[in-house]
Scaffold this motif. Structure first.
Motif, PDB file in Angstrom:
ATOM      1  N   SER A  28     -23.078   0.350 -16.758  1.00 44.96           N
ATOM      2  CA  SER A  28     -24.355  -0.030 -16.182  1.00 44.96           C
ATOM      3  C   SER A  28     -24.298   0.210 -14.672  1.00 44.96           C
ATOM      4  N   LYS A  61     -26.221  -0.007 -12.110  1.00 48.15           N
ATOM      5  CA  LYS A  61     -26.740  -0.924 -11.086  1.00 48.15           C
ATOM      6  C   LYS A  61     -25.732  -2.009 -10.707  1.00 48.15           C
ATOM      7  N   GLU A 110     -25.278   4.225 -18.013  1.00 47.36           N
ATOM      8  CA  GLU A 110     -26.558   3.575 -18.295  1.00 47.36           C
ATOM      9  C   GLU A 110     -27.267   3.430 -16.961  1.00 47.36           C
ATOM     10  N   ASN A 136     -32.770   3.845 -18.961  1.00 46.97           N
ATOM     11  CA  ASN A 136     -33.466   2.585 -19.197  1.00 46.97           C
ATOM     12  C   ASN A 136     -34.469   2.292 -18.095  1.00 46.97           C
ATOM     13  N   HIS A 176     -31.745  -6.080 -24.173  1.00 51.75           N
ATOM     14  CA  HIS A 176     -30.881  -6.632 -23.118  1.00 51.75           C
ATOM     15  C   HIS A 176     -31.468  -8.013 -22.891  1.00 51.75           C
ATOM     16  N   THR A 233     -28.971 -11.885 -18.337  1.00 49.96           N
ATOM     17  CA  THR A 233     -27.713 -11.626 -17.649  1.00 49.96           C
ATOM     18  C   THR A 233     -27.005 -12.942 -17.393  1.00 49.96           C
ATOM     19  N   GLY A 278     -26.384  -5.510 -21.797  1.00 49.49           N
ATOM     20  CA  GLY A 278     -25.256  -6.173 -21.124  1.00 49.49           C
ATOM     21  C   GLY A 278     -25.444  -7.670 -21.180  1.00 49.49           C
ATOM     22  N   GLY A 279     -24.964  -8.356 -20.138  1.00 46.09           N
ATOM     23  CA  GLY A 279     -25.279  -9.772 -19.990  1.00 46.09           C
ATOM     24  C   GLY A 279     -24.151 -10.753 -20.206  1.00 46.09           C
ATOM     25  N   GLU A 318     -23.806  -2.138 -22.866  1.00 48.40           N
ATOM     26  CA  GLU A 318     -24.031  -1.783 -21.459  1.00 48.40           C
ATOM     27  C   GLU A 318     -23.476  -2.881 -20.568  1.00 48.40           C
ATOM     28  N   THR A 319     -22.335  -3.401 -20.941  1.00 50.82           N
ATOM     29  CA  THR A 319     -21.738  -4.523 -20.225  1.00 50.82           C
ATOM     30  C   THR A 319     -21.492  -4.161 -18.755  1.00 50.82           C
ATOM     31  N   GLY A 320     -21.977  -5.004 -17.860  1.00 53.67           N
ATOM     32  CA  GLY A 320     -21.815  -4.760 -16.434  1.00 53.67           C
ATOM     33  C   GLY A 320     -20.881  -5.770 -15.803  1.00 53.67           C
ATOM     34  N   ARG A 321     -21.430  -6.923 -15.423  1.00 53.23           N
ATOM     35  CA  ARG A 321     -20.694  -7.880 -14.597  1.00 53.23           C
ATOM     36  C   ARG A 321     -19.369  -8.323 -15.214  1.00 53.23           C
ATOM     37  N   TYR A 336     -22.792  -6.415  -8.564  1.00 51.82           N
ATOM     38  CA  TYR A 336     -24.093  -6.534  -7.901  1.00 51.82           C
ATOM     39  C   TYR A 336     -24.040  -6.675  -6.382  1.00 51.82           C
TER      40      TYR A 336
HETATM   41  C1  LIG Z   1     -30.848  -2.701 -19.321  1.00 48.88           C
HETATM   42  C2  LIG Z   1     -29.631  -3.337 -18.736  1.00 48.88           C
HETATM   43  N1  LIG Z   1     -28.432  -3.077 -19.278  1.00 48.88           N
HETATM   44  C3  LIG Z   1     -27.295  -3.621 -18.780  1.00 48.88           C
HETATM   45  C4  LIG Z   1     -27.297  -4.472 -17.695  1.00 48.88           C
HETATM   46  C5  LIG Z   1     -26.010  -5.045 -17.204  1.00 48.88           C
HETATM   47  O1  LIG Z   1     -26.014  -6.430 -17.343  1.00 48.88           O
HETATM   48  P1  LIG Z   1     -24.731  -7.335 -17.025  1.00 48.88           P
HETATM   49  O2  LIG Z   1     -24.221  -6.969 -15.670  1.00 48.88           O
HETATM   50  O3  LIG Z   1     -25.274  -8.716 -17.065  1.00 48.88           O
HETATM   51  O4  LIG Z   1     -23.720  -7.081 -18.107  1.00 48.88           O
HETATM   52  C6  LIG Z   1     -28.547  -4.776 -17.099  1.00 48.88           C
HETATM   53  C7  LIG Z   1     -28.622  -5.701 -15.944  1.00 48.88           C
HETATM   54  O5  LIG Z   1     -29.530  -6.468 -15.724  1.00 48.88           O
HETATM   55  C8  LIG Z   1     -29.737  -4.198 -17.633  1.00 48.88           C
HETATM   56  O6  LIG Z   1     -30.944  -4.470 -17.089  1.00 48.88           O
END
Ligand SMILES: Cc1ncc(COP(=O)(O)O)c(C=O)c1O
Lengths: 84, 349, 460
Positions: free
Chosen positions: C81, C83, C102, C125, C215, C218, C255-256, C304-307, C401
């Motif tokens: 992910s 972002k 992603e 996305n 999704h 988060t 993610g989340g 799409e695991t991020g944090r 982030y």
């Molecule tokens: C569509 C989507 N995928 C993945 C993520 C990553 O989320 P996280 O960092 O909570 O795992 C986000 C973040 O908000 C998102 O909007």
């Protein structure tokens, strides 16, 4: 500047103010300063003692010293009639 | 018969106006038929009365607040264990239980310190915020409730609840609100102290009845004593109470313990309505402060729990005396400043 | 005679209810090295403040998460992910581990392309995709996750115009028992919008519906919410099979998963309370496996695991600018980093540890950042050793982030270094200079001269 004579300070850094009933803890430097104040040492004497004993610059210590004195004042540990 | 020496650490020494259970648990342990305990108090605050009750508590150590986390707690227990060789720990606070449950296996395997606690799953399932789902799953009547994470959610609950209603904290505190403004006031006060979420609960009219019980973890109820509060302090705590003969209440208790396979002590709080319905308000996963009443009624639950923690078999108590009362009293101890100094500066007394 | 180590004198009122000093050990156990590299050495070389990323921790997190899912489900694919942290070095570590990309904007899309990710492995996305961006994504064969009907119609037009059959999924929002519900993104499950969108795509036949996406939020703390979400997506997939005889290729659970930070207002620590990836994996995989797919038709599971994969791999090093006393007597310490570069301090109580040895004495304090803004608070309340000017601290779990949401506000943004598996530090983003900011500015000619009190403007 003088610490109230009825203040008890122990080797563990525990301080008791019998006038207010508050107790405090202090670190070794704080203990040292309070003891010096207790023995009626002047600010100059305290400063030179600390500067001789510890690794610290004069400016830096002065800032900390005044801060500490203010805390002592806030908690009413200094003689009231003293002018500084 | 010579009793076996044993070292037990106990928390909840705050025998104050809203008391922790520690002191009552210790009194019960001192009456063990089998063990001769050395009691180590574990305290959070330097003013917990138990610290200074030397006829009941042999030695006390300060431990980190639950909010400092599991690692800090483990570190401190290791230090204490080096000096005291603990056999068993009996934690008595809701807010600390999560951390102790997390440590249960490590304490047992690494330090050979035993506890007898509910599983994390049992602990979580009966959380106030999950209690409604708990009621559904185990078919127990539970007042309607809803969890709030922010003040802005207050208007959302108004369709589902009528005033008055109860505002509760995650671990402690319950206050009655008669208006939206009062919900907000209670929300702020409680959340500052105990964090989020806040639980809103339907107010049920009736009288409060409680049960203290222990389960052996297989579904068997080892003991259970029901009690009604007779006099309540302005903090909502029992000042006096009386043991009851209430088969329906005991049956509900046995059913809950059987269905959940509850392990350890628990206190069940119910409201009994005028048409004899029982609503479960709360499950506290520990002994209540009035646990000594159970001892007075012939069921020494802390002693039974101690034996189970050490892996011994215990028989279930088959009866309890009804109509026994407890009346709480307060007592002014005289304490030397030296003692306060010691616990404050050295963290032990 | 050598002089003794100095420490500021302190006096603490012993009142009931205060944190006892046995309470905060980790916060004053010094954290002097990151992956074996000295904190003081790092700031000396690269300046303070400084972001530091542990490559080892990222790879470890990825391997653990991958194992959690792969041991429970036959077909699993992670997509990084962007972002969360789109520094190219970070993205490439994930790509080396096998992650797709992603992205949620044209900018992120280009970043993934520039990193060399094949178009078909970039999941596009988000609610804001321009027609131009959509066209590029269609030409690159990227899976496009449709957020709303306007986008669906645009895509159908683009498909016609290019005479191609874009690969799409729809984003579905739903009630998983978690509030607030993120129902502003995608199509709702409960009220039938999602099924409606599916019918539109299937009947129009210009788009190739290959996946279903959600999704649900988060920093999620409830694995059960994921089992509900996975069951609902599976239900849609099975209905598609039933009605249109079409196998959905993948289910993307977004993610989340919560990282090990402590949310403000929570009583216990995040490291102790947040569920493990295993718990989330168990919830999701069990749910899909029990949904009723034929074994050979089980969809690919995309995450799409991020944090949860990057947060604890990031550290922020900083230094004390000054300490002072507030009017109410509280101690305040001013750091050289603030909310401008640590955006997450708005919702987390980040763990902060000193980087050098201290005595056991501590103080309760407020930690402020250096901005001239009242909101610039890093910790409203923390117990730390007696910090003085120049002392350094390490802020933990800041990998997610912050390096994307940071602001260039008042000060320039610091450098970011990554420590590789051999303990060598690499600068992966340089400290900004005035040039990096002014590069994009244009000063009109007529504004170029002025004089102040008769003194002519300086010339450079
Ligand atoms: C569509 C989507 N995928 C993945 C993520 C990553 O989320 P996280 O960092 O909570 O795992 C986000 C973040 O908000 C998102 O909007």
């Amino acid at each position: 500047m003088k610490i109230k004579q009825n203040i008890a300070i122990s080797d563990s850094g525990f301080i008791f103010n019998p006038t207010t009933g508050d107790s405090f803890s202090t670190n070794p430097i704080g203990q040292e300063i309070i003891k010096l104040l207790h023995n009626s040492k002047t600010e100059d004497e305290i400063r030179s003692f600390i500067l001789e004993t510890y690794q610290i610059s004069r400016d830096h210590f002065e800032k900390d010293y005044y801060d500490f004195i203010n805390v002592l004042k806030k908690y009413k540990l200094l003689e009231e009639n003293e002018k500084d | 018969m010579k009793k076996t020496d044993i070292t037990i650490a106990v928390t909840g020494l705050n025998a104050i106006d809203s008391p922790g259970p520690g002191i009552s648990v210790i009194r019960a342990l001192r009456e063990s038929s089998y063990y001769n305990p050395r009691i180590i108090g574990l305290s959070y605050d330097t003013m917990e009365p138990g610290i200074y009750m030397h006829d009941l508590v042999d030695k006390t150590y300060q431990i980190p607040f639950p909010s400092a986390g599991v690692d800090n707690l483990l570190h401190r227990i290791r230090e204490i264990n080096k000096k005291e060789k603990l056999d068993v720990i009996i934690p008595n606070f809701d807010a600390e239980l999560f951390n102790f449950i997390k440590l249960e296996q490590r304490l047992s395997e690494d330090l050979n310190i035993k506890m007898f606690l509910p599983s994390l799953n049992q602990f979580e399932e009966r959380q106030k915020s999950n209690l409604f789902a708990f009621g559904k799953k185990y078919k127990v009547k539970v007042p309607k409730n809803k969890t709030l994470f922010s003040l802005s959610e207050i208007p959302l609950i108004e369709n589902d609840f009528t005033f008055p209603l109860v505002v509760k904290g995650k671990y402690y505190d319950a206050k009655i609100a008669y208006s939206r403004e009062q919900i907000a006031q209670h929300f702020e006060k409680i959340s500052v102290r105990w964090g989020l979420p806040i639980i809103i609960q339907e107010y049920i009219f009736g009288s409060e009845v409680n049960v203290t019980a222990i389960g052996d973890g297989t579904g068997r109820t080892v003991g259970a004593v029901p009690m009604r509060k007779q006099y309540i302090t302005d903090k909502g705590k029992a000042w006096s109470g009386i043991s009851l003969d209430d088969d329906k209440l005991l049956k509900i208790t046995h059913d809950i313990i059987k269905a959940t396979k509850w392990k350890g002590s628990l206190e069940l709080e119910f409201i009994k309505t005028s048409n004899e319905e029982y609503y479960l308000l709360e499950i506290n996963p520990r002994f209540p402060a009035w646990i000594y009443l159970a001892v007075g009624c012939g069921q020494n639950h802390p002693d039974a729990l101690l034996k189970m923690a050490l892996g011994r078999k215990v028989k279930s108590f088959s009866k309890h005396e009804t109509g026994k009362m407890f009346i709480r009293y307060s007592y002014d101890m005289i304490v030397n400043l030296k003692e306060f100094e010691k616990i404050s500066t050295l963290g032990e007394l | 005679m050598t002089k003794l180590q100095y420490e500021r004198p302190v006096l603490q009122l012993l009142n009931s209810g205060a944190m006892n000093k046995y309470g905060t050990r980790t916060e004053y156990t010094p954290y002097s090295h990151i992956e074996g590299v000295s904190v003081h050495g790092l700031t000396e070389k690269y300046g303070s403040p400084l972001f530091v990323i542990s490559e080892r921790q990222i790879r470890q997190n990825f391997k653990d998460a991958n194992r959690s899912f792969k041991t429970r489900y036959p077909k699993v694919q992670f997509a990084w992910s962007y972002k969360t942290n789109y520094l190219n070095a970070v993205c490439n570590v994930f790509h080396q581990e096998g992650s797709w990309a992603e992205v949620v904007s044209g900018f992120e899309y280009d970043k993934a392309l520039n990193n060399g990710v094949p178009g078909s492995k970039i999941i596009f996305n988000g609610p804001d995709k321009t027609e131009e961006e959509l066209r590029t994504a269609v030409l690159n064969n990227s899976p496009i996750h449709i957020d709303h009907l306007d986008e669906l119609y645009s895509l159908q037009e683009i498909a016609e115009e290019l005479n191609l059959r874009p690969k799409v999924a729809i984003r579905v929002n739903m009630d998983t028992g978690i509030y607030p519900m993120w129902d502003r993104f995608g199509f709702n499950y409960e009220n039938g919008q999602a099924w409606d969108a599916i019918n539109k795509i299937m009947l129009n036949d210009k788009l190739d519906l290959i996946g279903l996406h959600c999704h649900i939020g988060t920093y999620m703390l409830a694995p059960n919410a994921y089992s509900i979400a996975a069951a609902k997506l599976s239900d849609l997939a099975i209905n598609i099979k039933y009605k249109y005889k079409k196998n959905i290729q993948y289910i993307d659970m977004g993610g989340g998963f919560a990282s090990k930070n402590t949310l403000k207002g929570s009583y216990l620590l995040g490291v102790d309370t947040v569920p493990t990836i295993d718990q989330f994996a168990e919830a999701i995989c069990t749910s899909i496996l029990n949904a009723g797919f034929l074994e050979e038709e089980l969809p690919l599971l995309i995450l799409e695991t991020g944090r949860a994969l990057i947060d604890d791999a990031g550290f922020l090093l900083g230094s004390v600018i000054s300490n002072k006393r507030l009017s109410d007597g509280r101690r305040a310490v001013i750091m050289d980093f603030g909310v401008n570069i640590m955006f997450t301090s708005f919702w987390y109580d980040h763990k902060i540890t000193p980087a050098q040895e201290f005595s056991e004495f501590t103080e309760d304090m407020v930690l402020y950042g250096p901005l001239c803004m009242n909101i610039d608070v890093i910790r409203e309340h923390v117990t730390l050793p007696l910090l003085k000017k120049g002392d350094q601290v390490v802020v933990h779990t800041v990998g997610a982030y912050n390096m994307t949401q940071w602001m260039q506000f008042i000060a320039l943004r610091p450098a970011v270094v990554m420590i590789d598996l051999k303990g060598v530090a690499h600068v992966i983003r340089k400290r900004e200079t005035i040039k990096s900011i002014e590069n994009e500015e244009i000063l009109p000619d007529y504004l170029k001269s002025f004089s102040l009190n008769g003194v002519e403007k300086r010339t450079a």
